[in-house]
Write an enzyme that holds these catalytic residues in place. Structure first.
Site, PDB file in Angstrom:
ATOM      1  N   SER A   1      43.480 -47.329  41.474  1.00  0.00           N
ATOM      2  CA  SER A   1      42.182 -47.941  41.031  1.00  0.00           C
ATOM      3  C   SER A   1      41.975 -49.004  40.183  1.00  0.00           C
ATOM      4  O   SER A   1      42.811 -48.834  38.921  1.00  0.00           O
ATOM      5  CB  SER A   1      41.515 -46.696  40.358  1.00  0.00           C
ATOM      6  OG  SER A   1      40.400 -47.062  39.731  1.00  0.00           O
TER       7      SER A   1
ATOM      8  N   HIS B   1      41.629 -49.283  45.486  1.00  0.00           N
ATOM      9  CA  HIS B   1      40.464 -48.635  45.333  1.00  0.00           C
ATOM     10  C   HIS B   1      39.653 -49.261  44.454  1.00  0.00           C
ATOM     11  O   HIS B   1      40.134 -49.598  43.141  1.00  0.00           O
ATOM     12  CB  HIS B   1      41.218 -47.111  44.801  1.00  0.00           C
ATOM     13  CG  HIS B   1      39.791 -46.049  44.589  1.00  0.00           C
ATOM     14  ND1 HIS B   1      39.243 -45.411  45.646  1.00  0.00           N
ATOM     15  CD2 HIS B   1      39.236 -45.720  43.527  1.00  0.00           C
ATOM     16  CE1 HIS B   1      38.286 -44.798  45.127  1.00  0.00           C
ATOM     17  NE2 HIS B   1      38.040 -44.982  43.794  1.00  0.00           N
TER      18      HIS B   1
ATOM     19  N   ASP C   1      36.184 -49.302  42.097  1.00  0.00           N
ATOM     20  CA  ASP C   1      35.183 -48.507  41.592  1.00  0.00           C
ATOM     21  C   ASP C   1      33.917 -49.193  41.202  1.00  0.00           C
ATOM     22  O   ASP C   1      33.851 -50.109  40.424  1.00  0.00           O
ATOM     23  CB  ASP C   1      35.722 -47.667  40.456  1.00  0.00           C
ATOM     24  CG  ASP C   1      36.770 -46.527  40.897  1.00  0.00           C
ATOM     25  OD1 ASP C   1      36.324 -45.585  41.586  1.00  0.00           O
ATOM     26  OD2 ASP C   1      37.940 -46.674  40.432  1.00  0.00           O
TER      27      ASP C   1
ATOM     28  N   MET D   1      30.364 -49.014  39.629  1.00  0.00           N
ATOM     29  CA  MET D   1      29.373 -48.124  38.795  1.00  0.00           C
ATOM     30  C   MET D   1      28.359 -48.869  38.230  1.00  0.00           C
ATOM     31  O   MET D   1      28.365 -50.118  37.973  1.00  0.00           O
ATOM     32  CB  MET D   1      30.270 -47.635  37.563  1.00  0.00           C
ATOM     33  CG  MET D   1      31.741 -46.906  38.036  1.00  0.00           C
ATOM     34  SD  MET D   1      32.447 -46.103  36.752  1.00  0.00           S
ATOM     35  CE  MET D   1      33.662 -45.584  37.317  1.00  0.00           C
TER      36      MET D   1
ATOM     37  N   HIS E   1      34.592 -47.581  46.245  1.00  0.00           N
ATOM     38  CA  HIS E   1      33.615 -46.078  46.035  1.00  0.00           C
ATOM     39  C   HIS E   1      32.542 -46.465  45.135  1.00  0.00           C
ATOM     40  O   HIS E   1      32.611 -46.898  43.931  1.00  0.00           O
ATOM     41  CB  HIS E   1      35.078 -45.536  45.125  1.00  0.00           C
ATOM     42  CG  HIS E   1      34.324 -44.228  44.401  1.00  0.00           C
ATOM     43  ND1 HIS E   1      35.188 -43.642  43.558  1.00  0.00           N
ATOM     44  CD2 HIS E   1      33.210 -43.574  44.621  1.00  0.00           C
ATOM     45  CE1 HIS E   1      34.383 -42.482  43.224  1.00  0.00           C
ATOM     46  NE2 HIS E   1      33.197 -42.551  43.843  1.00  0.00           N
TER      47      HIS E   1
ATOM     48  N   MET F   1      29.485 -45.670  43.326  1.00  0.00           N
ATOM     49  CA  MET F   1      28.902 -44.633  42.232  1.00  0.00           C
ATOM     50  C   MET F   1      27.560 -45.520  41.883  1.00  0.00           C
ATOM     51  O   MET F   1      27.396 -45.845  40.688  1.00  0.00           O
ATOM     52  CB  MET F   1      29.879 -44.641  41.088  1.00  0.00           C
ATOM     53  CG  MET F   1      30.963 -43.515  41.392  1.00  0.00           C
ATOM     54  SD  MET F   1      32.351 -43.587  40.460  1.00  0.00           S
ATOM     55  CE  MET F   1      32.918 -45.014  41.008  1.00  0.00           C
TER      56      MET F   1
ATOM     57  N   MET G   1      36.309 -35.854  44.330  1.00  0.00           N
ATOM     58  CA  MET G   1      36.367 -36.335  42.908  1.00  0.00           C
ATOM     59  C   MET G   1      37.172 -35.091  42.241  1.00  0.00           C
ATOM     60  O   MET G   1      36.576 -33.987  42.317  1.00  0.00           O
ATOM     61  CB  MET G   1      35.257 -36.641  42.113  1.00  0.00           C
ATOM     62  CG  MET G   1      34.234 -37.683  42.841  1.00  0.00           C
ATOM     63  SD  MET G   1      35.395 -39.117  42.752  1.00  0.00           S
ATOM     64  CE  MET G   1      35.608 -39.463  41.065  1.00  0.00           C
TER      65      MET G   1
ATOM     66  N   ASP H   1      40.575 -38.370  43.928  1.00  0.00           N
ATOM     67  CA  ASP H   1      40.168 -39.299  43.116  1.00  0.00           C
ATOM     68  C   ASP H   1      39.902 -38.766  41.614  1.00  0.00           C
ATOM     69  O   ASP H   1      38.891 -38.146  41.258  1.00  0.00           O
ATOM     70  CB  ASP H   1      39.101 -40.082  43.448  1.00  0.00           C
ATOM     71  CG  ASP H   1      38.905 -41.235  42.623  1.00  0.00           C
ATOM     72  OD1 ASP H   1      39.651 -41.435  41.682  1.00  0.00           O
ATOM     73  OD2 ASP H   1      37.576 -41.958  42.816  1.00  0.00           O
TER      74      ASP H   1
HETATM   75  O1  LIG Z   1      36.110 -42.913  40.566  1.00  0.00           O
HETATM   76  C1  LIG Z   1      36.942 -42.934  39.576  1.00  0.00           C
HETATM   77  C2  LIG Z   1      36.275 -42.468  38.289  1.00  0.00           C
HETATM   78  O2  LIG Z   1      34.727 -42.293  38.313  1.00  0.00           O
HETATM   79  C3  LIG Z   1      38.359 -43.194  39.542  1.00  0.00           C
HETATM   80  O3  LIG Z   1      38.597 -43.792  40.735  1.00  0.00           O
HETATM   81  C4  LIG Z   1      38.970 -43.379  38.394  1.00  0.00           C
HETATM   82  O4  LIG Z   1      39.157 -44.662  38.166  1.00  0.00           O
HETATM   83  C5  LIG Z   1      40.663 -42.931  38.723  1.00  0.00           C
HETATM   84  O5  LIG Z   1      41.132 -43.169  37.468  1.00  0.00           O
HETATM   85  P1  LIG Z   1      42.363 -42.339  36.936  1.00  0.00           P
HETATM   86  O6  LIG Z   1      41.915 -40.823  36.751  1.00  0.00           O
HETATM   87  O7  LIG Z   1      43.587 -42.076  37.936  1.00  0.00           O
HETATM   88  O8  LIG Z   1      42.868 -42.722  35.462  1.00  0.00           O
HETATM   89 FE   LIG Z   2      37.079 -43.925  42.306  1.00  0.00          FE
END
Ligand SMILES: O=C(CO)[C@@H](O)[C@H](O)COP(=O)(O)O
Ligand SMILES: [Fe+2]
Length: 228
Positions: free
Chosen positions: A9, A34, A36, A38, A67, A69, A138, A180
């Site tokens: 990520s 990955h 993310d 947000m 991903h 969110m 998650m 994740d």
């Molecule tokens: O979607 C998410 C958090 O919302 C993840 O993708 C985190 O970014 C994963 O990070 P680690 O827990 O592996 O540090």
């Molecule tokens: Fe994620």
């Protein structure tokens, strides 16, 4: 030898050197990037969008796993598809018409998936199995990297694996089972044993000390630990 995929990520990457960072994880053996997204609405944090996806696209060959969110979802689908995303997943509570959003993602040439928060029931997938390429569980509450793995994810992974295998046994398409949040070398074996075939790892990868072989070292350690 395990076939587990590792999807670092980039939330935990150095954003000032993102091109270099994604090239480094690909060279280290990452299977997917990955990404993310947000929106400071569906989750409290605010991160990156299609322009950043487009900017990193030429730096890697491996799939970009977006991903989302965000709420609502649909307006971002064409933008990420155009920006070079290969996989787009979203949280079903954030879309008013889940079936339509899944269809829209595939219509834009991407693999489509649903993301389940720790308290989101797996029943959300039941009537859309045919439209799913990915199921993402998650193992932390979404919004931040570096959180601790929630153990109740393990039986939930087993339940999701059972649904996916039953679907395939009835002639359905194969579906990736991704996890994740909080994945590390000390818990990946349990996670894979519970049924995951793809693991996101943010802080574990980008926080890897150079002394331990850096990104390449941690990628090998994760893949080796997954089969231990
Ligand atoms: O979607 C998410 C958090 O919302 C993840 O993708 C985190 O970014 C994963 O990070 P680690 O827990 O592996 O540090
Ligand atoms: Fe994620």
């Amino acid at each position: 030898m395990s076939t587990v995929r590792i999807a670092p990520s980039i939330l935990s990457a150095d954003f000032a050197r993102l091109g270099e960072e994604v090239r480094a994880i690909e060279a280290a053996g990452a299977d997917w990037v990955h990404f993310d997204v947000m929106d400071n609405h569906y989750v409290p944090n605010l991160t990156i969008g299609p322009l950043v996806c487009e900017a990193i696209r030429p730096h890697v060959q491996i799939p970009i796993d977006v991903h989302l969110m965000v709420e609502p979802v649909d307006a971002l689908v064409p933008l990420f598809a155009k920006a070079g995303a290969n996989i787009i997943t979203f949280h079903p509570e954030a879309s008013r018409h889940v079936d339509r959003t899944l269809q829209m993602i595939r219509d834009h040439g991407c693999k489509a998936g649903l993301v389940f928060n720790p308290a989101t029931p797996l029943e959300w997938m039941d009537h859309v199995m045919d439209r799913l390429d990915v199921v993402l569980l998650m193992s932390v509450n979404p919004g931040f990297g570096g959180q601790k793995f929630i153990p109740s994810t393990l039986p939930k992974l087993q339940a999701a694996r059972q649904r996916i295998n039953t679907h395939a046994a009835r002639g359905g398409q194969s579906i990736v089972l991704e996890v994740d949040g909080g994945v590390k070398t000390d818990n990946i074996a349990q996670i894979v044993a519970a049924g995951a075939d793809t693991c996101v790892a943010g802080s574990a990868v980008f926080g890897a000390p150079d002394a331990d072989g850096g990104y390449r070292g941690v990628m090998q350690a994760l893949k080796q630990a997954a089969v231990a």
